[in-house]
Every structure is written in structure tokens, then in C-alpha cells.
Enzyme design. Structure first.
Site, PDB file in Angstrom:
ATOM      1  N   CYS A   1      70.652   6.350  41.776  1.00 40.54           N
ATOM      2  CA  CYS A   1      71.071   6.773  43.128  1.00 40.54           C
ATOM      3  C   CYS A   1      71.725   5.639  43.915  1.00 40.54           C
ATOM      4  O   CYS A   1      72.428   5.885  44.894  1.00 40.54           O
ATOM      5  CB  CYS A   1      69.883   7.305  43.912  1.00 40.54           C
ATOM      6  SG  CYS A   1      69.062   8.670  43.113  1.00 40.54           S
TER       7      CYS A   1
ATOM      8  N   HIS B   1      70.776   6.853  51.700  1.00 41.01           N
ATOM      9  CA  HIS B   1      70.606   7.729  50.530  1.00 41.01           C
ATOM     10  C   HIS B   1      69.845   8.980  50.969  1.00 41.01           C
ATOM     11  O   HIS B   1      68.869   8.899  51.715  1.00 41.01           O
ATOM     12  CB  HIS B   1      69.831   6.975  49.445  1.00 41.01           C
ATOM     13  CG  HIS B   1      69.532   7.840  48.255  1.00 41.01           C
ATOM     14  ND1 HIS B   1      70.477   8.670  47.694  1.00 41.01           N
ATOM     15  CD2 HIS B   1      68.394   8.009  47.531  1.00 41.01           C
ATOM     16  CE1 HIS B   1      69.931   9.315  46.673  1.00 41.01           C
ATOM     17  NE2 HIS B   1      68.673   8.934  46.562  1.00 41.01           N
TER      18      HIS B   1
ATOM     19  N   ASN C   1      69.414  16.003  46.959  1.00 40.11           N
ATOM     20  CA  ASN C   1      69.661  14.633  46.509  1.00 40.11           C
ATOM     21  C   ASN C   1      70.696  14.673  45.376  1.00 40.11           C
ATOM     22  O   ASN C   1      70.385  15.126  44.273  1.00 40.11           O
ATOM     23  CB  ASN C   1      68.329  14.043  46.031  1.00 40.11           C
ATOM     24  CG  ASN C   1      68.479  12.628  45.489  1.00 40.11           C
ATOM     25  OD1 ASN C   1      69.584  12.118  45.345  1.00 40.11           O
ATOM     26  ND2 ASN C   1      67.350  12.008  45.176  1.00 40.11           N
TER      27      ASN C   1
HETATM   28  O1  UT7 Z   1      66.570   9.377  44.505  1.00 38.04           O
HETATM   29  C1  UT7 Z   1      65.226   9.026  44.288  1.00 38.04           C
HETATM   30  C2  UT7 Z   1      64.471  10.183  43.745  1.00 38.04           C
HETATM   31  N1  UT7 Z   1      63.217  10.536  44.203  1.00 38.04           N
HETATM   32  C3  UT7 Z   1      62.710  10.455  45.463  1.00 38.04           C
HETATM   33  O2  UT7 Z   1      63.255   9.932  46.369  1.00 38.04           O
HETATM   34  C4  UT7 Z   1      61.367  11.103  45.658  1.00 38.04           C
HETATM   35  C5  UT7 Z   1      60.634  10.604  46.876  1.00 38.04           C
HETATM   36  N2  UT7 Z   1      59.447  11.390  47.085  1.00 38.04           N
HETATM   37  C6  UT7 Z   1      59.458  12.593  47.720  1.00 38.04           C
HETATM   38  O3  UT7 Z   1      60.504  13.044  48.183  1.00 38.04           O
HETATM   39  C7  UT7 Z   1      58.144  13.327  47.900  1.00 38.04           C
HETATM   40  O4  UT7 Z   1      57.092  12.504  47.432  1.00 38.04           O
HETATM   41  C8  UT7 Z   1      58.104  14.705  47.157  1.00 38.04           C
HETATM   42  C9  UT7 Z   1      59.009  15.698  47.858  1.00 38.04           C
HETATM   43  C10 UT7 Z   1      58.519  14.551  45.704  1.00 38.04           C
HETATM   44  C11 UT7 Z   1      56.687  15.263  47.211  1.00 38.04           C
HETATM   45  O5  UT7 Z   1      56.266  15.370  48.562  1.00 38.04           O
HETATM   46  P1  UT7 Z   1      54.851  14.776  49.028  1.00 38.04           P
HETATM   47  O6  UT7 Z   1      54.720  15.093  50.450  1.00 38.04           O
HETATM   48  O7  UT7 Z   1      54.786  13.343  48.596  1.00 38.04           O
HETATM   49  O8  UT7 Z   1      53.863  15.680  48.224  1.00 38.04           O
HETATM   50  P2  UT7 Z   1      52.722  15.253  47.193  1.00 38.04           P
HETATM   51  O9  UT7 Z   1      53.286  14.871  45.878  1.00 38.04           O
HETATM   52  O10 UT7 Z   1      51.792  14.301  47.888  1.00 38.04           O
HETATM   53  O11 UT7 Z   1      51.974  16.635  47.032  1.00 38.04           O
HETATM   54  C12 UT7 Z   1      51.277  17.267  48.112  1.00 38.04           C
HETATM   55  C13 UT7 Z   1      50.800  18.625  47.657  1.00 38.04           C
HETATM   56  C14 UT7 Z   1      50.077  18.588  46.307  1.00 38.04           C
HETATM   57  O12 UT7 Z   1      49.053  19.546  46.336  1.00 38.04           O
HETATM   58  P3  UT7 Z   1      47.520  19.114  46.610  1.00 38.04           P
HETATM   59  O13 UT7 Z   1      47.191  18.148  45.521  1.00 38.04           O
HETATM   60  O14 UT7 Z   1      47.530  18.470  47.969  1.00 38.04           O
HETATM   61  O15 UT7 Z   1      46.799  20.410  46.551  1.00 38.04           O
HETATM   62  C15 UT7 Z   1      51.144  19.028  45.330  1.00 38.04           C
HETATM   63  O16 UT7 Z   1      50.600  19.602  44.178  1.00 38.04           O
HETATM   64  O17 UT7 Z   1      51.901  19.512  47.477  1.00 38.04           O
HETATM   65  C16 UT7 Z   1      51.890  20.050  46.158  1.00 38.04           C
HETATM   66  N3  UT7 Z   1      53.294  20.212  45.748  1.00 38.04           N
HETATM   67  C17 UT7 Z   1      53.985  21.354  45.968  1.00 38.04           C
HETATM   68  N4  UT7 Z   1      53.647  22.524  46.527  1.00 38.04           N
HETATM   69  C18 UT7 Z   1      54.596  23.477  46.613  1.00 38.04           C
HETATM   70  C19 UT7 Z   1      54.102  19.312  45.147  1.00 38.04           C
HETATM   71  N5  UT7 Z   1      55.323  19.837  44.968  1.00 38.04           N
HETATM   72  C20 UT7 Z   1      55.274  21.098  45.471  1.00 38.04           C
HETATM   73  C21 UT7 Z   1      56.220  22.125  45.592  1.00 38.04           C
HETATM   74  N6  UT7 Z   1      55.838  23.284  46.171  1.00 38.04           N
HETATM   75  N7  UT7 Z   1      57.484  21.983  45.165  1.00 38.04           N
END
Ligand code: UT7
Length: 335
Positions: free
Chosen positions: A120, A262, A292
Site C-alpha cells: 500500500c 492511505h 482500500n
Molecule cells: O493497507 C493495510 C491493510 N490493512 C489494514 O489497514 C487493516 C487495519 N485494521 C482494520 O482496519 C481493523 O482492525 C479491521 C476492520 C480489520 C477490524 O476491525 P476491529 O475494530 O479491529 O475489529 P476486531 O478485529 O477487533 O474484531 C471485533 C469483533 C470481533 O468479534 P468479538 O471477538 O468481539 O466477538 C470479530 O470477530 O468484530 C468481529 N468481526 C466482524 N463482525 C462482523 C470482525 N470482522 C467482522 C466483520 N463483520 N466483517
């Protein structure tokens, strides 16, 4: 010593819009669950563009459309380009490079052509290289593209990564400045930490692991991401590299008219704006409509803001990026 400036900018996306609702249905077909509300609230993304993978929506074809737009603004012809730097981690083919495919489509036969992979962060890495090559006098007119068609690398059964990405390309014509002009690139900074390789990677398809039927079955030729860990590193490095760009040129944060960060997640963008004490109305955002697009986020967001008249010639603009590697970077320019 010469200086460089961006004389033209352009962007292109595939036609096909995929809304969060449509994506949730696709993800459900792969055995996982998500919904529009979660995606909007956690990422700010409402929709993205996904390539049809037909000839006119290959990476280099999107790059071609973006380049033609940038070249028209710069008022140059294909034969004026002496180097093509194509930043991508999703090439048309591993060999030849996407830059060579683009060169063929453009008919820019005087130009050297190569791909660079900083994920990225690639577009800022491309500007970094182009700026140095113009400073030394080795090249006069360089086409820098950030283009990705990452959708074939998404594991639709992995709801944490597949919701984030879209396809697109942005291009910039980077040229030697004329004497007495104020538009110029002030600086570029790049960095990386390969120890963080496992935060975002594609396990198979390279010399680490060939794609066997078993690997295919386990979807190891697809993207793997530790989103939460990347989030933290991204917020810190974006703030650090923004400050590097501003301080090394003896500007203050208030001098910066626009930040083009980004576009990975709106919450990351807002967090960095807060860290820098910059109001969100000085920050360019397009992640809501395109997701993204990796190396394409900054040039497409910038091109759109220029085309709509938001960013005007004479404005001080900061590009600020991070990506797989992990890689980081920033660039400061007077547009
Ligand atoms: O170009 C570089 C590429 N990558 C990035 O920049 C990624 C940067 N990170 C992010 O954007 C975020 O961390 C994500 C969008 C990937 C995830 O968001 P988050 O707020 O960090 O969520 P999390 O991983 O802490 O998950 C929170 C909850 C979890 O459930 P529990 O354990 O709290 O019950 C996940 O299982 O949300 C759940 N979850 C979802 N629920 C519905 C994770 N993904 C999803 C989803 N839909 N798509």
C-alpha cells in the site's frame, strides 16, 4: 541540482460497484457472516469497485486510463516518458512486469519500465525513486502509477480482510521543474520493518511455497491479515511520517492545506488527524466509496480532489502511507 514536480495526475476504477449488502451476501456464500452496519461503523466503507478481470479492467488497463488522464493534464505525449515506475503488489503477470504491459498499451517505447512492490505504500515509494532520479538528472519525465487488482487475492470466507479492499489505479507525471516555479516536491521519506511481515501477507505463490492442490484447498494463495495489530502500528507510523515530512521542511502542521492519507479504514484516518491536531476537513477521504485500493489509494484520492477543485495549484499537500512489509512513507509537495 534539479527539482521535481507533479505536472499531471489521473485515476481510474472498475465499473462494477459492490455495496456492503452485496458483499455480505458473497461472504455468506463462503460460510462467514457480516453486515452493512458493522462494515460502516468499523471501517467507514460503504462500497468498493471490483474488477471484472476482463481485458479493460486488468491492473495495467486501469493504469492506462489513469495515465492518459495524467498525461493530458501534463500536456505530454507517450514518447516524452523516459521511465515508468509501476507500484503494485497485484501485477497483471509476475513476468513481464505490469509496467511493461502498460508501456505496450501506451506506446511509450522510449521509456524504461519496472514494477516496484511496497504494497500500500508503493505510490510514495515510487515518488521517492522518481524524485531522486530527476534530481540526479538521470530522467526528465517519469510516469509513476499506483495500481492494484487485489480482488483475486481476497479470501471471501475471511470477513476481517475481504471487506476492506477494492481495485483501482492512480497515475502521476513527475517532471523536472522549470526555473522559478513554486509547484514542487519538497521531500519524500520511506521506511520499513520486515519483522512485521506476518501482519499482512500472502503465504503461497512465491518461492516460499508453491501453489499445490492442498495449498489451494487451504486458501493459502490468498491474503492473510492481522487487522487489529496493523491498526495500532499504522496509527503510530502515519503520525511519525507526517511529522517527518513537515519538520524536515521547516513547515508547521498549520501550513499544510491537505493531508491525503492511505485509505485503509476511516477510523485510522481520524485517529491520525487527531494525533496531528488536524481537522478532518483538511483530510481527503475516499475510502467510503472505494475501500482500500492499496498502492492506488493516495493517487486516486488526490486525483479526485484535484479534479473536483478541492485541491488547487499552490496548496501544500502531504501524502502519508503504510502497507504490508510493513512499509511506511510520506511526501510533501506544493501542488
Ligand atoms: O493497507 C493495510 C491493510 N490493512 C489494514 O489497514 C487493516 C487495519 N485494521 C482494520 O482496519 C481493523 O482492525 C479491521 C476492520 C480489520 C477490524 O476491525 P476491529 O475494530 O479491529 O475489529 P476486531 O478485529 O477487533 O474484531 C471485533 C469483533 C470481533 O468479534 P468479538 O471477538 O468481539 O466477538 C470479530 O470477530 O468484530 C468481529 N468481526 C466482524 N463482525 C462482523 C470482525 N470482522 C467482522 C466483520 N463483520 N466483517
Amino acid at each position: 541540482m534539479h527539482h521535481s514536480w507533479i505536472s499531471g495526475i489521473g485515476s481510474a476504477h472498475p465499473k462494477g460497484i459492490v455495496t456492503n449488502e452485496e458483499l455480505a451476501k458473497k461472504i455468506a456464500q463462503h460460510g462467514a457472516e457480516t453486515n452493512d452496519q458493522w462494515i460502516r461503523e468499523r471501517t467507514g466503507i460503504c462500497e468498493r469497485r471490483i474488477s471484472s478481470l476482463k481485458e479493460d479492467e486488468r491492473n495495467s488497463s486501469l493504469g492506462l486510463r489513469a495515465s492518459l488522464e495524467a498525461m493530458e493534464m501534463a500536456n505530454i505525449q507517450p514518447q516524452d516518458i523516459d521511465l515508468i515506475l509501476y507500484a503494485t503488489c497485484s501485477p497483471d503477470t509476475l513476468v513481464p512486469s505490469t509496467a511493461c504491459w502498460l508501456q505496450k498499451k501506451l506506446g511509450a517505447l522510449q521509456a524504461g519500465a519496472l514494477d516496484l512492490n511496497a504494497a500500500c505504500s508503493g505510490f510514495v515509494y515510487g515518488l521517492h525513486l522518481a524524485d531522486q532520479m530527476i534530481k540526479t538528472g538521470a530522467h526528465k519525465t517519469i510516469l509513476v502509477i499506483g495500481g492494484e487488482v487485489l480482488s483475486p487475492y481476497l479470501n471471501w470466507g475471511d470477513r476481517t480482510s475481504s471487506i476492506l479492499f477494492g481495485d483501482g489505479a492512480g497515475a502521476a507525471v513527475v517532471q523536472r521543474t522549470h526555473s522559478d516555479q513554486s509547484s514542487r516536491l519538497f521531500s519524500t521519506h520511506v521506511g520499513s520493518d520486515g519483522n512485521l511481515w506476518d501482519l499482512f501477507y500472502i503465504p503461497a505463490g512465491g518461492s516460499n511455497q508453491e501453489v499445490t492442490p492442498e495449498v489451494y484447498e487451504r486458501q493459502e494463495h490468498k491474503m492473510k491479515m492481522k487487522g487489529r495489530e496493523i491498526f495500532k502500528v499504522a496509527c503510530n507510523t502515519l503520525a511519525t511520517y507526517a511529522k517527518k515530512a513537515i519538520e524536515s521542511n521547516e513547515f508547521s502542521v498549520e501550513d499544510v492545506d491537505w493531508i491525503v492519507p492511505h485509505q485503509a479504514n476511516l477510523r485510522i484516518i481520524e485517529n491520525v488527524a487527531k494525533k496531528l491536531n488536524v481537522p478532518m476537513d483538511k483530510v481527503i477521504v475516499n475510502v467510503d466509496r472505494f475501500g482500500n485500493t492499496s498502492a492506488a489509494t493516495v493517487p486516486t484520492a488526490f486525483a479526485e480532489a484535484v479534479k473536483t477543485g478541492k485541491i488547487k495549484r499552490g496548496d501544500l499537500v502531504l501524502f502519508d502511507v503504510f502497507g504490508a512489509g510493513l512499509t511506511y512513507g510520506s511526501a510533501l509537495l506544493r501542488w
